[in-house]
Scaffold this motif. Structure first.
Motif, PDB file in Angstrom:
ATOM      1  N   ALA A  99       0.831  -1.207   0.000  1.00 38.37           N
ATOM      2  CA  ALA A  99       0.000   0.000   0.000  1.00 38.37           C
ATOM      3  C   ALA A  99       0.863   1.253   0.000  1.00 38.37           C
ATOM      4  CB  ALA A  99      -0.927  -0.003   1.223  1.00 38.37           C
ATOM      5  N   TYR A 100       0.301   2.310  -0.529  1.00 38.40           N
ATOM      6  CA  TYR A 100       0.923   3.626  -0.436  1.00 38.40           C
ATOM      7  C   TYR A 100       0.417   4.236   0.861  1.00 38.40           C
ATOM      8  CZ  TYR A 100       2.644   3.650  -5.253  1.00 38.40           C
ATOM      9  OH  TYR A 100       3.319   3.399  -6.417  1.00 38.40           O
ATOM     10  N   VAL A 101       1.317   4.402   1.822  1.00 32.25           N
ATOM     11  CA  VAL A 101       0.956   4.849   3.161  1.00 32.25           C
ATOM     12  C   VAL A 101       1.537   6.237   3.395  1.00 32.25           C
ATOM     13  CG1 VAL A 101       1.172   4.336   5.633  1.00 32.25           C
ATOM     14  CG2 VAL A 101       0.950   2.454   3.992  1.00 32.25           C
ATOM     15  N   GLY A 102       0.693   7.155   3.832  1.00 31.94           N
ATOM     16  CA  GLY A 102       1.182   8.494   4.144  1.00 31.94           C
ATOM     17  C   GLY A 102       0.078   9.519   4.112  1.00 31.94           C
ATOM     18  N   SER A 103       0.491  10.762   4.186  1.00 30.50           N
ATOM     19  CA  SER A 103      -0.451  11.872   4.066  1.00 30.50           C
ATOM     20  C   SER A 103      -0.873  11.961   2.597  1.00 30.50           C
ATOM     21  CB  SER A 103       0.219  13.174   4.498  1.00 30.50           C
ATOM     22  OG  SER A 103       1.250  13.510   3.580  1.00 30.50           O
ATOM     23  N   PRO A 104      -1.975  12.642   2.310  1.00 31.19           N
ATOM     24  CA  PRO A 104      -2.351  12.821   0.906  1.00 31.19           C
ATOM     25  C   PRO A 104      -1.225  13.443   0.068  1.00 31.19           C
ATOM     26  CG  PRO A 104      -4.200  13.397   2.292  1.00 31.19           C
ATOM     27  CD  PRO A 104      -3.015  13.162   3.210  1.00 31.19           C
ATOM     28  N   GLN A 123      -5.937   3.402 -10.282  1.00 33.06           N
ATOM     29  CA  GLN A 123      -7.168   3.124  -9.552  1.00 33.06           C
ATOM     30  C   GLN A 123      -6.833   3.137  -8.065  1.00 33.06           C
ATOM     31  OE1 GLN A 123      -9.061  -0.587 -10.483  1.00 33.06           O
ATOM     32  NE2 GLN A 123     -10.275  -0.551  -8.613  1.00 33.06           N
ATOM     33  N   LEU A 124      -7.531   3.982  -7.311  1.00 29.64           N
ATOM     34  CA  LEU A 124      -7.277   4.109  -5.882  1.00 29.64           C
ATOM     35  C   LEU A 124      -8.273   3.269  -5.093  1.00 29.64           C
ATOM     36  CD1 LEU A 124      -6.791   7.971  -5.656  1.00 29.64           C
ATOM     37  CD2 LEU A 124      -5.017   6.219  -5.772  1.00 29.64           C
ATOM     38  N   LEU A 136     -10.119  11.967   2.923  1.00 26.93           N
ATOM     39  CA  LEU A 136      -8.687  11.958   2.605  1.00 26.93           C
ATOM     40  C   LEU A 136      -8.452  11.558   1.151  1.00 26.93           C
ATOM     41  CD1 LEU A 136      -7.383  10.421   5.924  1.00 26.93           C
ATOM     42  CD2 LEU A 136      -6.818  12.708   5.050  1.00 26.93           C
ATOM     43  N   ARG A 137      -9.249  10.635   0.637  1.00 29.39           N
ATOM     44  CA  ARG A 137      -9.121  10.252  -0.773  1.00 29.39           C
ATOM     45  C   ARG A 137      -9.507  11.417  -1.677  1.00 29.39           C
ATOM     46  NH1 ARG A 137     -11.943   5.082  -1.602  1.00 29.39           N
ATOM     47  NH2 ARG A 137     -13.765   6.407  -1.618  1.00 29.39           N
ATOM     48  N   ARG A 138     -10.560  12.162  -1.304  1.00 25.44           N
ATOM     49  CA  ARG A 138     -10.921  13.350  -2.082  1.00 25.44           C
ATOM     50  C   ARG A 138      -9.777  14.366  -2.061  1.00 25.44           C
ATOM     51  NH1 ARG A 138     -16.177  12.214  -0.165  1.00 25.44           N
ATOM     52  NH2 ARG A 138     -15.900  13.432   1.730  1.00 25.44           N
ATOM     53  N   ASP A 139      -9.163  14.545  -0.884  1.00 28.31           N
ATOM     54  CA  ASP A 139      -8.009  15.455  -0.779  1.00 28.31           C
ATOM     55  C   ASP A 139      -6.877  14.990  -1.691  1.00 28.31           C
ATOM     56  OD1 ASP A 139      -9.494  16.777   1.157  1.00 28.31           O
ATOM     57  OD2 ASP A 139      -8.316  15.992   2.843  1.00 28.31           O
TER      58      ASP A 139
END
Length: 155
Positions: A99-104, A123-124, A136-139
Motif C-alpha cells: 500500500a501507499y501509506v502516508g499523508s495525501p 485506480q485508488l 482523505l481520498r478526495r483530498d
C-alpha cells in the motif's frame, strides 16, 4: 512496512518505466492508507494489519478463511485447506506492505512518480472505508490535479 523514499523512487524510475505510445495504456491499482501525517498513516496501517490478523484467529475465523480467492486456489490445487488462516494472514500482510501509506501530499508525490514512469491510469482503493477515508481520498485526488502533477504525461 512500506519501503523508504529512495526505494520508491528507484522502483518508479526503473521497473515501471514504459515506452509511451498512442495505443499503450498502463494501469496500476493502488491501495492507500491515508492520514493527516505520514507518521499517523503508518500507525494506522499497523492498526489495520493488526485488526485484520485478529480476524483470522478469532471465534469467527472460518468465515474469513473461506474467502473467494482462497477457494479458487484450493480448486486449482494451489492452496492447502488446512492453511487458510496462514494464507489470509499472508494476504493481509502483502496488501498492506504494497500500500501507499502516508499523508495525501506524500501519496500524491508517489503517484506522480508513477505518472512520470509512464503509468496512464491509477485506480485508488482504501484499506478501510470510513468518512475520514473518503475525505482523505478526495483530498488526494484534488492534489493529483495540481498543475505540476497534472502535466506529467497528461494526468
Amino acid at each position: 512496512m512500506p519501503c523508504g523514499p529512495r526505494s520508491r523512487t528507484t522502483v518508479a524510475r526503473s521497473s515501471l518505466s514504459v515506452a509511451p505510445g498512442p495505443s499503450r495504456i498502463t494501469w496500476r491499482h493502488i491501495t492507500v492508507v491515508l492520514d493527516a501525517s505520514d507518521e499517523e498513516a503508518e500507525a494506522r496501517a499497523r492498526r489495520i494489519t493488526r485488526d485484520a490478523l485478529r480476524l483470522t484467529s478469532g471465534a469467527d475465523s472460518a468465515r474469513w478463511t473461506e474467502a473467494v480467492q482462497l477457494d479458487r486456489d484450493r480448486e486449482r490445487g494451489r492452496a492447502d485447506p488446512d492453511q487458510g488462516r496462514a494464507q489470509v494472514a499472508a494476504y493481509v500482510r502483502r496488501s498492506i506492505a504494497g500500500a501507499y501509506v502516508g499523508s495525501p501530499e506524500t501519496v500524491a508525490e508517489r503517484i506522480g512518480l508513477l505518472r512520470t514512469a509512464g503509468v496512464d491510469t491509477v485506480q485508488l482503493d482504501t484499506a478501510v472505508e470510513t468518512d475520514q477515508d473518503r475525505q482523505l481520498r478526495r483530498d488526494l485526488v484534488t492534489l493529483l490535479k495540481r498543475p505540476e502533477l497534472a502535466s506529467r504525461r497528461g494526468w
